[in-house]
Design a protein around this motif. Structure first.
Motif, PDB file in Angstrom:
ATOM      1  N   VAL A 158       0.869  -1.174   0.000  1.00 13.87           N
ATOM      2  CA  VAL A 158       0.000   0.000   0.000  1.00 13.87           C
ATOM      3  C   VAL A 158       0.904   1.221   0.000  1.00 13.87           C
ATOM      4  O   VAL A 158       1.870   1.291   0.760  1.00 13.87           O
ATOM      5  N   GLU A 159       0.596   2.204  -0.857  1.00 11.31           N
ATOM      6  CA  GLU A 159       1.442   3.382  -1.002  1.00 11.31           C
ATOM      7  C   GLU A 159       0.579   4.629  -1.041  1.00 11.31           C
ATOM      8  O   GLU A 159      -0.397   4.695  -1.798  1.00 11.31           O
ATOM      9  N   LEU A 160       0.919   5.613  -0.226  1.00 11.88           N
ATOM     10  CA  LEU A 160       0.212   6.888  -0.166  1.00 11.88           C
ATOM     11  C   LEU A 160       1.233   8.011  -0.321  1.00 11.88           C
ATOM     12  O   LEU A 160       2.233   8.045   0.403  1.00 11.88           O
ATOM     13  N   VAL A 161       0.996   8.923  -1.261  1.00 11.06           N
ATOM     14  CA  VAL A 161       1.909  10.039  -1.479  1.00 11.06           C
ATOM     15  C   VAL A 161       1.105  11.323  -1.649  1.00 11.06           C
ATOM     16  O   VAL A 161      -0.105  11.302  -1.903  1.00 11.06           O
ATOM     17  N   ALA A 162       1.790  12.456  -1.525  1.00 12.46           N
ATOM     18  CA  ALA A 162       1.180  13.773  -1.720  1.00 12.46           C
ATOM     19  C   ALA A 162       2.202  14.703  -2.336  1.00 12.46           C
ATOM     20  O   ALA A 162       3.408  14.556  -2.134  1.00 12.46           O
ATOM     21  N   SER A 163       1.706  15.657  -3.135  1.00  6.88           N
ATOM     22  CA  SER A 163       2.545  16.691  -3.735  1.00  6.88           C
ATOM     23  C   SER A 163       2.213  18.010  -3.063  1.00  6.88           C
ATOM     24  O   SER A 163       1.102  18.526  -3.223  1.00  6.88           O
ATOM     25  N   PRO A 164       3.130  18.609  -2.298  1.00  4.82           N
ATOM     26  CA  PRO A 164       2.810  19.848  -1.595  1.00  4.82           C
ATOM     27  C   PRO A 164       2.650  21.023  -2.533  1.00  4.82           C
ATOM     28  O   PRO A 164       3.297  21.098  -3.577  1.00  4.82           O
ATOM     29  N   VAL A 165       1.781  21.940  -2.187  1.00  2.19           N
ATOM     30  CA  VAL A 165       1.608  23.189  -2.922  1.00  2.19           C
ATOM     31  C   VAL A 165       2.673  24.161  -2.442  1.00  2.19           C
ATOM     32  O   VAL A 165       2.945  24.264  -1.266  1.00  2.19           O
ATOM     33  N   GLY A 166       3.297  24.870  -3.350  1.00  5.81           N
ATOM     34  CA  GLY A 166       4.327  25.811  -2.929  1.00  5.81           C
ATOM     35  C   GLY A 166       5.060  26.373  -4.113  1.00  5.81           C
ATOM     36  O   GLY A 166       4.481  26.671  -5.152  1.00  5.81           O
ATOM     37  N   ALA A 167       6.366  26.474  -3.966  1.00  9.34           N
ATOM     38  CA  ALA A 167       7.169  27.127  -4.994  1.00  9.34           C
ATOM     39  C   ALA A 167       7.285  26.300  -6.258  1.00  9.34           C
ATOM     40  O   ALA A 167       7.634  26.822  -7.301  1.00  9.34           O
ATOM     41  N   PHE A 168       7.014  24.991  -6.189  1.00  7.96           N
ATOM     42  CA  PHE A 168       7.235  24.140  -7.343  1.00  7.96           C
ATOM     43  C   PHE A 168       6.017  24.030  -8.239  1.00  7.96           C
ATOM     44  O   PHE A 168       6.136  23.888  -9.435  1.00  7.96           O
ATOM     45  N   LEU A 169       4.816  24.048  -7.658  1.00  5.48           N
ATOM     46  CA  LEU A 169       3.598  23.885  -8.436  1.00  5.48           C
ATOM     47  C   LEU A 169       2.550  24.895  -8.003  1.00  5.48           C
ATOM     48  O   LEU A 169       2.313  25.065  -6.808  1.00  5.48           O
ATOM     49  N   PRO A 170       1.908  25.591  -8.943  1.00  4.91           N
ATOM     50  CA  PRO A 170       0.758  26.408  -8.591  1.00  4.91           C
ATOM     51  C   PRO A 170      -0.353  25.539  -8.023  1.00  4.91           C
ATOM     52  O   PRO A 170      -0.429  24.342  -8.275  1.00  4.91           O
TER      53      PRO A 170
END
Length: 414
Positions: free
Chosen positions: A26-38
């Motif tokens: 089982v794998e859970l990931v997230a992409s934080p909002v910030g300087a890299f992605l609007p």
């Protein structure tokens, strides 16, 4: 050709003579909002469940599913079977289906995004023709519900011959269809491309079709591997991806350009340094030519690979993998530098692109005695749209102003 990659898992007890070696992750990931992605193109999170096992003694099976959570949810799932009969033969077959999100070209910001289905089926067999001669052949069928041209079939054929101990000669002919957004059925939280949900899809957009012919020789001597290859590659309906509006909220614009042909040679040097470090360096040089279609334009892209007719190119790929046993840490790094030098210099001159991906996996061994499962923390940085191994040689060069992405999460293998 497999639809997804299955992580190694700890085998569980047998569930019967026809259902053995059950495991998964089982794998859970997230992409934080910030300087890299609007904020409008950052996905809140993704989760994947994978199972694997055996049916009797000669059939392996993999089953997986991926769910992407944001303002709207998309999902995909796939199954794969590997049959190994006697005689050194192997048969692989699989199928997958998913529901994606696409935006109609010219749609208003508040207009709902339409759910569209995508699917794929493949079969591949490996035959041992003689003591040192094997053949692989297969086909993949793809369905893209959000495009007008929905059905595509890609055959492949490869011959492999071991001439001397440690030396292998390969000849292959492969057709590959690249959908807008990449392989939408890849069941990996780190290798999926969620940006297709924010693209403006026109009615006339078509998937890119690449046909590649290659002759290669690999030579292994101890811990060192040397390789060389010559190839010809032809691409029809190549897809240009333009990310617009940075740093304000971005939109992804996609359109097709005229056919492209490329030919060249490549050389690879790989080496293992004990059990902890391995790496490889690949250099490719060749010549490319783009055929202009009657009345075809390039939508104002005056300094892109789609605006030149012919030229030579250089491509350098470096890979490094290391495992630190003391801390149970695995580090993988990939760097690619490619340049295109047109015969007729345009407004932007020579074109270059650089890609750098780094992935860190840290095991948490203190949790294994408590849960009887393997826990890992995942962190990855990547800065290009297409994944490794997708599309043709030039597809990464026609992704303009791509966003960067940071991914973090946790994986549990049972």
């Amino acid at each position: 050709m497999p639809l997804f990659r299955m992580a190694d898992a700890m085998p569980l007890r047998s569930a019967g003579p026809w259902f053995t070696d059950l495991g998964g992750s089982v794998e859970l990931v997230a992409s934080p909002v910030g300087a890299f992605l609007p904020a409008d193109v950052s996905m809140a999170g993704q989760g994947a469940l994978r199972l694997r096992g055996r049916l009797a003694d000669r059939i392996q099976w993999n089953l997986g599913g991926l769910v992407t959570e944001s303002e709207r949810t998309s999902w995909r799932m796939a199954a794969e079977f590997v049959l190994r009969p006697a005689g050194g033969h192997a048969i692989e077959a699989g199928a997958g289906y998913g529901m994606g999100l696409t935006r109609r070209f010219g749609a208003a910001e508040d207009e709902p995004i339409d759910p569209q289905g995508v699917g794929a089926m493949f079969v591949r067999t490996r035959l041992k023709l003689a003591e040192h001669l094997t053949a692989s052949l297969g086909a993949r069928y793809s369905y893209f519900g959000f495009l007008e041209d929905t059905n595509h079939l890609d055959p492949m054929l490869a011959i492999e011959m071991q001439t001397t101990p440690g030396t292998v000669v390969r000849a292959s002919a492969v057709s590959r269809t690249l959908a807008p957004g990449g392989d939408l059925l890849t069941l990996s939280t780190r290798d999926s491309s969620p940006y297709i949900a924010y693209a403006a899809i026109g009615d006339r957009l078509r998937p890119s079709k690449t046909t590649r012919y290659e002759l290669a020789v690999d030579r292994s001597a101890g811990s060192t591997t040397l390789g060389g290859r010559a190839f010809y590659e032809g691409t029809v309906d190549q897809i240009v991806n333009v990310f617009e509006g940075y740093p304000s909220p971005r939109s992804l614009r996609m359109f097709n350009v005229s056919p492209l042909s490329a030919r060249g040679v490549g050389f690879t040097l790989g080496r293992h340094f004990g059990d902890a470090v391995s790496g490889s360096l690949t250099y490719t040089y060749g010549f490319a030519e783009r055929r202009e279609t009657p009345g075809g334009g390039f939508f104002g892209l005056q300094a892109s690979p789609s605006s030149f007719r012919r030229g030579d190119f250089h491509d350098v790929e470096a890979r490094l993998q290391t495992f630190i046993e003391l801390t149970d840490t695995r580090l993988e790094a990939f760097c690619r530098i490619n340049s295109f030098n047109p015969d007729a210099i345009g407004p932007g001159g020579a074109l270059a692109n650089t890609r750098f991906d780094i992935q860190l996996t840290q095991a948490l061994p203190f949790l294994q005695p408590l849960t009887r499962a393997e826990w890992e923390v995942l962190v990855e940085f990547r800065n290009l749209f297409y994944e490794r191994g997708e599309g043709g040689l030039f597809d990464e060069l026609v992704v303009l102003h791509p966003p960067r992405r940071v991914v973090g999460g946790i994986a549990v293998k049972f």
